[in-house]
Scaffold this motif. Structure first.
Motif, PDB file in Angstrom:
ATOM      1  N   GLY A 155       0.820  -1.202   0.000  1.00  0.00           N
ATOM      2  CA  GLY A 155       0.000   0.000   0.000  1.00  0.00           C
ATOM      3  C   GLY A 155       0.856   1.254   0.000  1.00  0.00           C
ATOM      4  N   GLY A 156       0.398   2.263   0.735  1.00  0.00           N
ATOM      5  CA  GLY A 156       1.126   3.522   0.813  1.00  0.00           C
ATOM      6  C   GLY A 156       0.521   4.598  -0.067  1.00  0.00           C
ATOM      7  N   THR A 157       1.060   5.802   0.035  1.00  0.00           N
ATOM      8  CA  THR A 157       0.462   6.956  -0.632  1.00  0.00           C
ATOM      9  C   THR A 157       0.630   6.905  -2.155  1.00  0.00           C
ATOM     10  N   LEU A 158       1.702   6.321  -2.648  1.00  0.00           N
ATOM     11  CA  LEU A 158       1.848   6.192  -4.102  1.00  0.00           C
ATOM     12  C   LEU A 158       0.835   5.203  -4.650  1.00  0.00           C
ATOM     13  N   TRP A 159       0.675   4.087  -4.001  1.00  0.00           N
ATOM     14  CA  TRP A 159      -0.231   3.009  -4.426  1.00  0.00           C
ATOM     15  C   TRP A 159      -1.668   3.515  -4.610  1.00  0.00           C
ATOM     16  N   GLU A 160      -2.054   4.504  -3.807  1.00  0.00           N
ATOM     17  CA  GLU A 160      -3.451   4.925  -3.831  1.00  0.00           C
ATOM     18  C   GLU A 160      -3.677   6.254  -4.547  1.00  0.00           C
ATOM     19  N   SER A 161      -2.634   6.871  -5.109  1.00  0.00           N
ATOM     20  CA  SER A 161      -2.776   8.229  -5.653  1.00  0.00           C
ATOM     21  C   SER A 161      -2.438   8.285  -7.132  1.00  0.00           C
ATOM     22  N   SER A 167      -0.161   1.416 -13.679  1.00  0.00           N
ATOM     23  CA  SER A 167      -1.063   1.831 -12.605  1.00  0.00           C
ATOM     24  C   SER A 167      -1.498   0.662 -11.737  1.00  0.00           C
ATOM     25  N   PHE A 168      -1.791   0.979 -10.480  1.00  0.00           N
ATOM     26  CA  PHE A 168      -2.481   0.081  -9.556  1.00  0.00           C
ATOM     27  C   PHE A 168      -3.977   0.396  -9.582  1.00  0.00           C
ATOM     28  N   GLY A 169      -4.776  -0.562  -9.151  1.00  0.00           N
ATOM     29  CA  GLY A 169      -6.221  -0.367  -9.150  1.00  0.00           C
ATOM     30  C   GLY A 169      -6.670   0.910  -8.461  1.00  0.00           C
ATOM     31  N   PRO A 170      -6.215   1.181  -7.228  1.00  0.00           N
ATOM     32  CA  PRO A 170      -6.665   2.412  -6.569  1.00  0.00           C
ATOM     33  C   PRO A 170      -6.267   3.679  -7.312  1.00  0.00           C
ATOM     34  N   GLN A 171      -5.182   3.647  -8.075  1.00  0.00           N
ATOM     35  CA  GLN A 171      -4.752   4.829  -8.834  1.00  0.00           C
ATOM     36  C   GLN A 171      -5.693   5.112  -9.999  1.00  0.00           C
ATOM     37  N   GLU A 172      -6.440   4.122 -10.452  1.00  0.00           N
ATOM     38  CA  GLU A 172      -7.239   4.270 -11.664  1.00  0.00           C
ATOM     39  C   GLU A 172      -8.600   4.894 -11.415  1.00  0.00           C
ATOM     40  N   ARG A 173      -8.957   5.119 -10.175  1.00  0.00           N
ATOM     41  CA  ARG A 173     -10.277   5.685  -9.872  1.00  0.00           C
ATOM     42  C   ARG A 173     -10.350   7.136 -10.334  1.00  0.00           C
TER      43      ARG A 173
END
Length: 428
Positions: free
Chosen positions: A302-308, A390-396
């Motif tokens: 996870g982390g801030t990069l993974w989700e942004s 991209s990761f899934g959370p980044q694609e939102r």
């Protein structure tokens, strides 16, 4: 021989077309020997693209519907070598009657009986046989061997009747069916029986997992682990379908490092847009804080990069601005014992002994579960860079099209510097 086999879990066409150009170049250069495309697609359009793009099917899970396997005519038999324990299904669609379909189920009912049915063409896409018409049935105990590939020959005699032989035994001939104009041949397993077509040995080949499963990737690991003797001497690479840059000049060095360091369980490439790698890249001074501050993800996950999406876009932009800059790590290789994203990794065939993974989180199993149990570290190799879109959370809410376009331009400049843009084939 120690073949190099790349495994990719496919596949989103818009994400995967750039990767395809890099890997075809690596195949042409002899850096990679085989590319195994595991079809875990979630849309009909992506499945159709993977089917068109990546050659014949080598393997099909037991829940995979019919796949086109070839043709048969009075002048040319259809032959294949099929590893399957029971329920080998062959469908024939006459060339002059494309709305008709005949299905031969060989070794059904746990390898005890065989039948010939007339089915609707639409039934090629599913397993429901409530409306079929049985034309022939016969006890065929032990028709299929579980101990070796079964040699299958389907031919058409002078009168147009199909004839099926399995392991040189005549199973049936059906003069009531006229295939003088030839037919297309479709094939599948079913009812708990996976099917492997052992004569499919193209360098690029498809492996089709059972559809609509959550966390389906265990099917691939199980396939290789149960064929340990076939693959124990190989070097395996696995990459995501959205790897949009690959430093092909450094790929062989990465493979040689993997071979030379068997004490590591997995070895990761140096990945752009990967939380652990970004933390290490910044620790080495390769990413300035003006791009962002990339922390050590808690436990490696996870982390801030993974989700942004915003942070990912800035990091990609920094990498792209100088036509694909390198982002070295603090050392040539970094030992790692926490979790990490497995965007591009390598393992040795001998470690398939420990890779019959259950259905679940393959990333945790490969970076934490198995290496912790074995007491072996993993590593991240600095001198081979890939970029992960991209990761899934980044694609939102994020449209990655501009980045894909930029990475396509980078790919062209690296692979086709003196030619026009290669045509990336569109679906449809």
């Amino acid at each position: 021989m120690t073949p190099v086999i790349l495994v990719t879990f496919a596949g989103r066409q818009t994400r995967m077309e750039i990767l395809t150009q890099y890997i075809r170049r690596a195949l042409d250069l002899g850096i990679i020997d085989e590319w195994h495309i595991w079809d875990f697609t979630r849309s009909a359009d992506d499945h159709a693209w993977v089917t068109r793009e990546f050659g014949p099917a080598r393997y099909m899970g037991s829940k995979v519907p019919y796949q086109n396997a070839g043709t048969v005519s009075p002048s040319a038999s259809f032959r294949t070598s099929a590893r399957i324990r029971h329920d080998l299904h062959i469908a024939l669609v006459p060339n002059d009657r494309p709305h008709e379909c005949y299905e031969i189920a060989g070794g059904g009912w746990k390898n005890t009986h065989s039948v010939l049915r007339k089915i609707g063409r639409e039934q090629l896409a599913h397993f429901d046989r409530s409306n079929e018409q049985t034309l022939w049935s016969k006890p065929t105990p032990g028709i299929l061997s579980p101990g070796r590939p079964n040699e299958v020959t389907l031919s058409i005699d002078a009168a147009g009747a199909p004839i099926l032989r399995i392991n040189e035994v005549a199973i049936g001939t059906w003069p009531e069916i006229n295939l003088s104009a030839g037919a297309t041949v479709h094939i599948r397993g079913g009812w708990g029986a996976d099917l492997e077509l052992c004569d499919v040995d193209a360098r690029t080949r498809r492996y089709i997992g059972n559809p609509n499963e959550q966390l389906p990737y265990y099917q691939a690991y199980e396939y290789y682990a149960t064929r340990f003797e076939d693959f124990k001497d190989a070097v395996f690479l696995k990459c995501d379908d959205d790897i949009v840059y690959l430093d092909i000049d450094k790929l062989d060095g990465y493979i040689q490092f993997r071979r030379a360091n068997p004490h590591y369980f997995i070895v990761s490439a140096n990945v752009v847009n990967n939380g652990v790698c970004a933390y290490l890249q910044q620790a080495a001074g390769s990413i300035p804080t003006s791009v962002g501050e990339f922390e050590h993800p808690p436990g490696g996950f996870g982390g801030t990069l993974w989700e942004s999406a915003e942070r990912a876009a800035k990091l990609h932009g920094y990498f792209l601005v100088e036509n694909g800059r390198t982002l070295p790590l603090p050392q040539p290789s970094v030992d790692w014992t926490e979790r990490q994203s497995i965007n591009f990794i390598a393992w040795l065939g001998q470690d398939l002994l420990h890779m019959a993974l259950p259905q679940g989180d393959d990333e945790h199993a490969l970076t934490i579960g198995v290496p912790t149990f074995l007491g072996r570290p993993s590593a991240i190799y600095s001198d081979f860079t890939v970029s992960h879109l991209s990761f899934g959370p980044q694609e939102r809410g994020w449209d990655p099209t501009p980045l894909i376009t930029a990475y396509e331009a980078l790919m062209r400049s690296r692979l086709f510097p003196e030619t026009e843009k290669p045509v990336l084939r569109a679906a449809g």
